[in-house]
Design a protein around this motif. Structure first.
Motif, PDB file in Angstrom:
ATOM      1  N   CYS A 129       0.190 -11.690  37.675  1.00 32.62           N
ATOM      2  CA  CYS A 129      -0.413 -10.927  36.589  1.00 32.62           C
ATOM      3  C   CYS A 129       0.663 -10.206  35.780  1.00 32.62           C
TER       4      CYS A 129
ATOM      5  N   CYS B 134      -4.835  -7.940  32.224  1.00 33.47           N
ATOM      6  CA  CYS B 134      -4.836  -9.120  33.078  1.00 33.47           C
ATOM      7  C   CYS B 134      -4.528 -10.398  32.306  1.00 33.47           C
TER       8      CYS B 134
ATOM      9  N   CYS C 296      -4.238  -2.288  39.150  1.00 33.22           N
ATOM     10  CA  CYS C 296      -4.696  -2.966  37.937  1.00 33.22           C
ATOM     11  C   CYS C 296      -4.531  -2.056  36.729  1.00 33.22           C
TER      12      CYS C 296
ATOM     13  N   LEU D  79      -2.351 -14.110  33.684  1.00 35.83           N
ATOM     14  CA  LEU D  79      -1.467 -14.718  34.665  1.00 35.83           C
ATOM     15  C   LEU D  79      -0.393 -15.558  33.981  1.00 35.83           C
TER      16      LEU D  79
END
Length: 70
Positions: free
Chosen positions: A31, A23, A19, A25
């Protein structure tokens, strides 16, 4: 992907989350920050180290295929 201590015997080193705190999508539920699919993000917490490494490898490949990837 970096290594820390083992999370279970024989599983290899712990794999940190890819990560990047960016973030968002896309239309395929991938992502834009880390390249993981929504299913992979949801699976991460329960995944063992080999599975996490596989997720990281697939996510990196997706990011490299994205137009404009540095």
């Amino acid at each position: 992907m970096s290594s820390k201590s083992s999370d279970s015997p024989g599983a290899g080193p712990q794999v940190d989350s890819p990560c990047r705190r960016q973030c968002c999508l896309d239309e395929r539920d991938i992502c834009l920050g880390c390249g993981r699919t929504l299913a992979e993000i949801l699976e991460w917490g329960q995944a063992d180290s080999p599975r996490r490494r596989a997720i990281c490898t697939a996510a990196e490949a997706r990011l490299q295929q994205r137009p404009g990837f540095p």
